[in-house]
Design a protein around this motif. Structure first.
Motif, PDB file in Angstrom:
ATOM      1  N   LEU A  73       3.046   4.967   9.673  1.00 50.58           N
ATOM      2  CA  LEU A  73       3.550   4.870   8.312  1.00 50.58           C
ATOM      3  C   LEU A  73       3.966   6.243   7.825  1.00 50.58           C
ATOM      4  N   LEU A  74       5.171   6.337   7.308  1.00 51.38           N
ATOM      5  CA  LEU A  74       5.634   7.572   6.703  1.00 51.38           C
ATOM      6  C   LEU A  74       5.158   7.628   5.258  1.00 51.38           C
ATOM      7  N   PRO A  75       5.147   8.812   4.640  1.00 50.23           N
ATOM      8  CA  PRO A  75       4.738   8.886   3.230  1.00 50.23           C
ATOM      9  C   PRO A  75       5.591   7.964   2.365  1.00 50.23           C
ATOM     10  N   GLY A  76       4.943   7.269   1.447  1.00 52.24           N
ATOM     11  CA  GLY A  76       5.682   6.369   0.567  1.00 52.24           C
ATOM     12  C   GLY A  76       4.975   5.044   0.406  1.00 52.24           C
ATOM     13  N   THR A  77       5.718   4.044  -0.054  1.00 53.11           N
ATOM     14  CA  THR A  77       5.189   2.718  -0.344  1.00 53.11           C
ATOM     15  C   THR A  77       5.653   1.734   0.719  1.00 53.11           C
ATOM     16  N   HIS A  78       4.746   0.880   1.169  1.00 53.93           N
ATOM     17  CA  HIS A  78       5.053  -0.048   2.254  1.00 53.93           C
ATOM     18  C   HIS A  78       4.505  -1.430   1.934  1.00 53.93           C
ATOM     19  N   ARG A  79       5.293  -2.456   2.263  1.00 52.68           N
ATOM     20  CA  ARG A  79       4.856  -3.842   2.138  1.00 52.68           C
ATOM     21  C   ARG A  79       4.399  -4.302   3.519  1.00 52.68           C
ATOM     22  N   LEU A  80       3.112  -4.594   3.681  1.00 51.81           N
ATOM     23  CA  LEU A  80       2.550  -4.911   4.980  1.00 51.81           C
ATOM     24  C   LEU A  80       2.377  -6.410   5.164  1.00 51.81           C
ATOM     25  N   THR A  81       2.811  -6.904   6.318  1.00 48.90           N
ATOM     26  CA  THR A  81       2.536  -8.285   6.704  1.00 48.90           C
ATOM     27  C   THR A  81       1.123  -8.340   7.291  1.00 48.90           C
ATOM     28  N   GLY A  82       0.698  -9.543   7.697  1.00 46.85           N
ATOM     29  CA  GLY A  82      -0.650  -9.695   8.208  1.00 46.85           C
ATOM     30  C   GLY A  82      -0.961  -8.800   9.390  1.00 46.85           C
ATOM     31  N   GLY A  83      -0.060  -8.773  10.367  1.00 43.51           N
ATOM     32  CA  GLY A  83      -0.293  -7.950  11.554  1.00 43.51           C
ATOM     33  C   GLY A  83      -0.292  -6.465  11.238  1.00 43.51           C
ATOM     34  N   GLN A  84       0.647  -6.028  10.396  1.00 46.27           N
ATOM     35  CA  GLN A  84       0.702  -4.623  10.013  1.00 46.27           C
ATOM     36  C   GLN A  84      -0.531  -4.228   9.200  1.00 46.27           C
ATOM     37  N   ALA A  85      -0.980  -5.143   8.337  1.00 44.11           N
ATOM     38  CA  ALA A  85      -2.174  -4.871   7.541  1.00 44.11           C
ATOM     39  C   ALA A  85      -3.396  -4.718   8.442  1.00 44.11           C
ATOM     40  N   LEU A  86      -3.460  -5.512   9.506  1.00 41.94           N
ATOM     41  CA  LEU A  86      -4.577  -5.398  10.444  1.00 41.94           C
ATOM     42  C   LEU A  86      -4.575  -4.028  11.116  1.00 41.94           C
ATOM     43  N   GLN A  87      -3.391  -3.533  11.472  1.00 44.53           N
ATOM     44  CA  GLN A  87      -3.303  -2.184  12.033  1.00 44.53           C
ATOM     45  C   GLN A  87      -3.828  -1.151  11.041  1.00 44.53           C
ATOM     46  N   ILE A 101       0.864  -1.180   0.000  1.00 46.98           N
ATOM     47  CA  ILE A 101       0.000   0.000   0.000  1.00 46.98           C
ATOM     48  C   ILE A 101       0.904   1.235   0.000  1.00 46.98           C
ATOM     49  N   CYS A 102       0.322   2.363  -0.368  1.00 42.98           N
ATOM     50  CA  CYS A 102       1.102   3.597  -0.345  1.00 42.98           C
ATOM     51  C   CYS A 102       0.264   4.704   0.277  1.00 42.98           C
ATOM     52  N   THR A 103       0.933   5.682   0.837  1.00 37.75           N
ATOM     53  CA  THR A 103       0.260   6.806   1.466  1.00 37.75           C
ATOM     54  C   THR A 103       0.971   8.094   1.109  1.00 37.75           C
ATOM     55  N   ALA A 104       0.193   9.150   0.903  1.00 35.08           N
ATOM     56  CA  ALA A 104       0.763  10.435   0.532  1.00 35.08           C
ATOM     57  C   ALA A 104       1.178  11.254   1.745  1.00 35.08           C
ATOM     58  N   LYS A 105       0.748  10.841   2.928  1.00 34.08           N
ATOM     59  CA  LYS A 105       1.090  11.585   4.138  1.00 34.08           C
ATOM     60  C   LYS A 105       1.332  10.620   5.287  1.00 34.08           C
ATOM     61  N   THR A 106       1.914  11.120   6.359  1.00 30.97           N
ATOM     62  CA  THR A 106       2.196  10.291   7.526  1.00 30.97           C
ATOM     63  C   THR A 106       0.894   9.822   8.162  1.00 30.97           C
ATOM     64  N   MET A 107       0.856   8.551   8.530  1.00 34.99           N
ATOM     65  CA  MET A 107      -0.313   7.985   9.206  1.00 34.99           C
ATOM     66  C   MET A 107       0.114   7.455  10.564  1.00 34.99           C
ATOM     67  N   ARG A 108      -0.511   7.998  11.606  1.00 33.01           N
ATOM     68  CA  ARG A 108      -0.237   7.541  12.970  1.00 33.01           C
ATOM     69  C   ARG A 108      -1.559   7.342  13.698  1.00 33.01           C
ATOM     70  N   ASP A 109      -1.651   6.241  14.436  1.00 37.66           N
ATOM     71  CA  ASP A 109      -2.815   5.964  15.259  1.00 37.66           C
ATOM     72  C   ASP A 109      -2.319   5.300  16.538  1.00 37.66           C
ATOM     73  N   SER A 110      -2.407   6.023  17.645  1.00 33.74           N
ATOM     74  CA  SER A 110      -1.874   5.511  18.914  1.00 33.74           C
ATOM     75  C   SER A 110      -2.701   4.342  19.438  1.00 33.74           C
ATOM     76  N   TYR A 111      -3.942   4.208  18.965  1.00 30.25           N
ATOM     77  CA  TYR A 111      -4.799   3.119  19.435  1.00 30.25           C
ATOM     78  C   TYR A 111      -4.381   1.786  18.826  1.00 30.25           C
ATOM     79  N   THR A 112      -4.027   1.780  17.544  1.00 27.45           N
ATOM     80  CA  THR A 112      -3.644   0.531  16.881  1.00 27.45           C
ATOM     81  C   THR A 112      -2.132   0.365  16.763  1.00 27.45           C
ATOM     82  N   GLY A 113      -1.389   1.449  16.999  1.00 25.40           N
ATOM     83  CA  GLY A 113       0.058   1.387  16.833  1.00 25.40           C
ATOM     84  C   GLY A 113       0.521   1.622  15.414  1.00 25.40           C
ATOM     85  N   LEU A 114      -0.394   1.982  14.520  1.00 25.52           N
ATOM     86  CA  LEU A 114      -0.013   2.234  13.128  1.00 25.52           C
ATOM     87  C   LEU A 114       0.903   3.450  13.037  1.00 25.52           C
TER      88      LEU A 114
END
Length: 466
Positions: free
Chosen positions: A188-202, A173-186
């Motif tokens: 992600l900095l801007p850019g492209t990321h390869r997510l594993t199962g646990g990271q994808a759940l976040q 997945i990719c994101t144009a801006k920083t994504m932070r969520d203190s509830y899920t621990g997500l």
């Protein structure tokens, strides 16, 4: 003729192998009967409809996973995600419609699955239908609200979700801006990321990334499904019988499904999806009229726009694409051959950014070329490029007012390698001084590509650029 005969043998053999490797998988499916004793159901339309629900079940998750992916706390035993998935009759298009979990709903009369007490029809949030009456009441409620007949029911919990993502090798997945969520621990900095199962759940659970809350989370879930389809169709999973069986075994062995969904249906879906491209899928959410509709005893709910929602579900029943252009149609080749370049998602829509271009070199006409290229990708350029104060600029420079830094970063994405310089008080117009390093403008698009009367986006619009 020998070649044709040999090819026919291969095709038939592959079909036989496909059926052979899929046999025996049905025994591992946890069955439910969501259609038991259902009456007065909507008339069947064209194509096939799935109700896909995600619950917050976490019984099989290890303590380490709970800590790493912030999965502590007690489950609500309700549906965290509700999606209506339509596969067109010609199997060329998949439509995914998200139903807000907090939607105002009226459940029909039923017997409470926990207490056994009978309940009259009453108002609830849509996700509470599952906790009161399980899959059966959930299907009945969705059918009453949409008038779309459900053909199959699939239920995924946290564990099965993570296993499925890992089985296909992760999802990009990719994101144009920083994504932070203190509830899920997500995080992600801007850019492209390869997510594993646990990271994808976040990623799909996060609803505190921005002010869009659950509505924003639904769009991220749609982006994830588009990326999952892209991964499945481009990685060879659907063409490799052994790999397809591994993925199918993981999915079927960890979901709950109706009695008529099994290995044969998985094989048919896999064969149908072999011709899919990212543009073969389309995504939308139910049109909303009020995001804070107060209901006594329930609280704030999401009220659908009844007129628009009725038109959306009518299109689904009649097997019509929701997007302005048919979702299954391949993109037209670019001039000179090949596919047009995929636009990179950015934080600010380019048509909202005013740009003045100046030529910082002695290359005749460079300013005009840059202005035209930026306008072609959507920027609101002045159309009157000027001469820069300097004529020896080597690296393209983007000067901007710090108050419009997000706009400046969007321009910088379109001009890779350029230098950003903050100039307080410059105003909203972004100044581009073209240098001798200029080569081309990269196409960009808004990170929110949903358009049209139903706010629809196709899979190629929400997937990462290539």
């Amino acid at each position: 003729m020998r070649f044709a005969g040999g090819l026919a043998v291969v095709v038939l053999s592959c079909g036989a192998v496909g059926h052979a490797v899929m046999t025996g998988l049905d025994t591992g499916i946890d069955r439910v009967d969501p259609f038991k004793d259902m009456k007065n159901r909507p008339q069947a339309g064209h194509g096939m409809n799935f109700l896909l629900v995600g619950t917050d079940g976490r019984d099989k998750i290890t303590p380490e996973e709970k800590r790493e992916y912030r999965l502590g706390g007690a489950p609500c035993h309700c549906t965290d995600t509700i999606m209506l998935v339509h596969l067109s009759a010609d199997r060329d298009r998949a439509t995914v419609i998200s139903l807000p979990r907090d939607s105002y709903a009226e459940v029909p009369a039923h017997q409470d699955q926990n207490t056994g007490r009978p309940h009259k029809a009453h108002a609830v949030k849509l996700n509470a239908a599952y906790s009161e009456g399980g899959p059966n009441l959930t299907v009945r409620t969705v059918e009453n609200m949409t008038r779309v007949k459900i053909d199959h029911y699939l239920e995924v919990d946290f564990t099965s979700f993570m296993k499925t993502v890992d089985a296909v090798g992760g999802v990009t997945i990719c994101t144009a801006k920083t994504m932070r969520d203190s509830y899920t621990g997500l995080e992600l900095l801007p850019g492209t990321h390869r997510l594993t199962g646990g990271q994808a759940l976040q990623y799909v659970r996060s609803r505190h990334v921005d002010g869009a809350a659950d509505l924003g989370r639904m769009q991220r879930q749609q982006r994830f499904i588009a990326a999952l389809i892209k991964q499945a169709t481009s990685s060879g999973v659907l063409l490799n019988p052994v790999k397809f069986k591994q993925v199918s075994s993981t999915l079927l062995g960890s979901v709950r499904a109706d009695r008529d969904f099994g290995s044969e249906q998985m094989l048919a879906l896999g064969q149908a999806m072999r011709g899919f491209t990212p543009s073969s899928s389309e995504f939308a959410s139910v049109p909303v009229g009020d995001t804070a509709y107060e209901v006594k005893g329930i609280g704030s709910t999401v009220k659908w726009d009844e007129a628009k929602a009725a038109k959306l579900f009518e299109s689904l029943r009649e097997d019509r694409p929701l997007a302005d252009a048919p979702a299954g149609r391949p993109a037209q080749p670019a001039q000179g051959g090949g596919r047009p370049p995929t636009a990179v998602p950015v934080d600010v829509p380019p048509d909202e950014i005013r740009v003045q271009v100046e030529n910082g070199t002695r290359i005749a006409g460079l300013g005009g070329r840059v202005d035209s290229a930026l306008r072609a990708t959507g920027f609101d350029t002045t159309g009157v490029p000027g001469a820069g104060a300097r004529r020896d600029v080597k690296r393209t420079v983007i000067t901007y007012d710090p108050r419009w830094d997000r706009s400046a970063r969007t321009v910088a994405t379109a001009l890779p390698g350029s230098e950003l310089r903050a100039v307080p008080g410059q105003g909203r117009t972004v100044l581009v001084t073209a240098g001798t390093d200029y080569q081309k403008v990269i196409p960009v698009r808004a990170d929110d590509p949903y358009r049209g009367q139903f706010a629809v986006a196709t899979g190629d619009q929400v997937n990462c650029g290539t």
